[in-house]
Design an enzyme around this catalytic site. Structure first.
Site, PDB file in Angstrom:
ATOM      1  N   ARG A  63       0.831  -1.201   0.000  1.00 17.26           N
ATOM      2  CA  ARG A  63       0.000   0.000   0.000  1.00 17.26           C
ATOM      3  C   ARG A  63       0.871   1.260   0.000  1.00 17.26           C
ATOM      4  O   ARG A  63       1.749   1.405   0.865  1.00 17.26           O
ATOM      5  CB  ARG A  63      -0.897  -0.001   1.235  1.00 17.26           C
ATOM      6  CG  ARG A  63      -1.697   1.274   1.462  1.00 17.26           C
ATOM      7  CD  ARG A  63      -2.748   1.479   0.404  1.00 17.26           C
ATOM      8  NE  ARG A  63      -3.693   2.512   0.840  1.00 17.26           N
ATOM      9  CZ  ARG A  63      -4.625   3.041   0.050  1.00 17.26           C
ATOM     10  NH1 ARG A  63      -4.723   2.619  -1.207  1.00 17.26           N
ATOM     11  NH2 ARG A  63      -5.457   3.959   0.515  1.00 17.26           N
ATOM     12  N   HIS A 105      -4.679  -1.526   7.680  1.00 15.32           N
ATOM     13  CA  HIS A 105      -5.429  -1.595   6.418  1.00 15.32           C
ATOM     14  C   HIS A 105      -6.307  -0.364   6.207  1.00 15.32           C
ATOM     15  O   HIS A 105      -6.797  -0.139   5.089  1.00 15.32           O
ATOM     16  CB  HIS A 105      -6.319  -2.841   6.389  1.00 15.32           C
ATOM     17  CG  HIS A 105      -5.607  -4.108   6.019  1.00 15.32           C
ATOM     18  ND1 HIS A 105      -4.691  -4.711   6.834  1.00 15.32           N
ATOM     19  CD2 HIS A 105      -5.695  -4.888   4.901  1.00 15.32           C
ATOM     20  CE1 HIS A 105      -4.245  -5.824   6.262  1.00 15.32           C
ATOM     21  NE2 HIS A 105      -4.833  -5.948   5.079  1.00 15.32           N
ATOM     22  N   GLU A 116     -14.233 -20.958  27.144  1.00 14.45           N
ATOM     23  CA  GLU A 116     -13.466 -21.818  28.060  1.00 14.45           C
ATOM     24  C   GLU A 116     -12.849 -21.020  29.212  1.00 14.45           C
ATOM     25  O   GLU A 116     -11.734 -21.297  29.657  1.00 14.45           O
ATOM     26  CB  GLU A 116     -12.409 -22.618  27.294  1.00 14.45           C
ATOM     27  CG  GLU A 116     -13.059 -23.545  26.265  1.00 14.45           C
ATOM     28  CD  GLU A 116     -12.121 -24.557  25.688  1.00 14.45           C
ATOM     29  OE1 GLU A 116     -11.259 -25.062  26.433  1.00 14.45           O
ATOM     30  OE2 GLU A 116     -12.254 -24.863  24.494  1.00 14.45           O
ATOM     31  N   GLU A 174     -11.201 -12.637  32.659  1.00 15.18           N
ATOM     32  CA  GLU A 174     -11.353 -12.341  34.078  1.00 15.18           C
ATOM     33  C   GLU A 174     -11.230 -13.607  34.926  1.00 15.18           C
ATOM     34  O   GLU A 174     -10.591 -13.610  35.991  1.00 15.18           O
ATOM     35  CB  GLU A 174     -12.702 -11.656  34.330  1.00 15.18           C
ATOM     36  CG  GLU A 174     -12.810 -10.257  33.748  1.00 15.18           C
ATOM     37  CD  GLU A 174     -12.955 -10.234  32.234  1.00 15.18           C
ATOM     38  OE1 GLU A 174     -12.591  -9.212  31.623  1.00 15.18           O
ATOM     39  OE2 GLU A 174     -13.430 -11.248  31.658  1.00 15.18           O
TER      40      GLU A 174
END
Length: 386
Positions: free
Chosen positions: A268, A338, A363, A367
């Site tokens: 870019r 991007h 899972e 915290e």
């Protein structure tokens, strides 16, 4: 200390990477858009031994290690978080619980086809009112002759609407609290066992997530998994391995987003030069590279500890906590690099940004991981650090 892979491990990594780039990458956008569970891809992964990574060949598995496991999950997630999540959940939750706590008959009957990819497994602990406090399970299991009658509902079950086999948890003795929760193996076709609502998720959309419903579901006592009343305690052991897998998932998602960001920054151009020449972009890339490397080492260390058979609770929670939050930060930076293009679906970093967030929730939230780590440091038992 060794900081390089063995020849066999490198071969495994390269094999999975080729498969992911050739078989998964071309379909990742479409699968995300349609939320289609890719049974054909899962079947191919089963044929490769990737749905039985951790289990001995006598149970249909590949007989590999946890270190192999995290390498495989990372390579899949590098291309698509959905496939990485499904393979991780199939291996480390449903299948692993049967391997760890099941009888020989249960392993032959259920684990072997799961490990070969003939069947798809779900593992369902969470309920609408029992999330982080999983010991607050309200589903019930009542003795009835030579079996049990199960009633209740589970939520956020990976593979909930597509599974052939599910491990579920229900209260078998309310007076004993968390020591009165038992685990059971349910099979597709059992009367009273079915799927509820399929969730319309932000990310990992091709990895099926749905409710599991039990309405007067009659289950033989032979399908009780582990000792009566020890289901929740066994679940804590299973979650240790599962958290290592989610850590690997986070590393893989982060690695894929990082590689996309590097390539985009080189190509870019703004102000007549690649944006990779700008210090602001370079610092974002540098921070991401450091964090990914640190996360990978934490995950691989946890896998190593697990393979030695040592206590892994703290290492697993540390790996999951850091790797999952790294995935979110790295994906965020990749989108920022991007610019406007990072906000549109044409570019994979948009999907990585959405996929990464589940790593900090599933899972055990970030915290909960901090609580587990702190309580381990303070000498409290894993049972209390749930």
């Amino acid at each position: 200390m060794e900081f390089h892979l063995t020849q066999e491990q490198e071969l495994t990594r390269q094999t999975v990477r080729r498969f992911a780039e050739q078989e998964i990458a071309p379909r990742a956008f479409e699968l995300d858009e349609t939320q289609e569970f890719p049974r054909d891809i899962m079947k191919k992964l089963g044929d490769m031994g990737m749905l039985g990574i951790l289990f001995p060949p006598e149970y249909g598995g590949a007989g590999l290690t946890y270190l192999d496991y995290v390498l495989i999950i990372e390579e899949l997630a590098r291309v698509d978080g959905s496939i990485g999540l499904s393979v991780a959940a199939h291996n480390s939750l449903c299948s692993n619980h049967i391997f760890v706590a099941g009888t020989e008959e249960q392993k032959r009957r259920y684990l072997a086809p799961l490990a070969r990819g003939v069947t798809i497994g779900a593992w369902s602990l969470t309920e609408p009112t029992a999330g982080s406090d999983a010991s607050g399970t309200r589903s019930t299991a009542v003795r009835d002759g030579a079996g049990w009658i199960l009633n209740g509902s589970k939520t956020f079950a990976t593979h909930g609407s597509v599974c052939d086999v599910a491990v579920v948890f229900a209260v078998s003795d309310k007076s004993k609290g968390k020591h009165g929760i038992s685990a059971f193996i349910l099979e597709k076709g059992m009367k009273g066992f079915g799927a509820g609502r399929k969730e319309n998720k932000m990310g990992c959309r091709a990895s099926d997530t749905a409710e599991i419903v039990m309405q007067d579901c009659r289950v033989p006592d032979d399908n009780r998994l582990g000792e009566e009343g020890q289901g929740f305690i066994d679940a804590l052991r299973i979650l240790d391995g599962g958290r290592i897998g989610i850590g690997a998932l986070g590393v893989g998602i982060a690695q894929g987003a990082f590689e996309q960001a590097v390539a985009y920054a080189k190509g870019r151009k703004q102000f007549d030069q690649p944006i990779a020449n700008f210090q602001a972009v370079q610092w974002m890339l540098a921070d991401s590279a450091v964090e990914i490397s640190a996360a990978r080492l934490l995950v691989q260390r946890a896998a190593f500890v697990k393979d030695t058979g040592e206590e892994v609770t703290r290492a697993a929670s540390m790996a999951k906590l850091y790797a999952s939050e790294t995935a979110v930060r790295v994906a965020n930076r990749a989108v920022q690099i991007h610019g406007g293009y990072g906000y549109v679906k044409e570019y994979p970093v948009e999907r990585a940004y959405r996929d990464a967030k589940i790593c900090t929730i599933g899972e055990g939230t970030s915290e909960i991981q901090r609580l587990v780590i702190a309580r381990q440091l303070l000498g409290e038992t894993p049972e209390r650090a749930s």
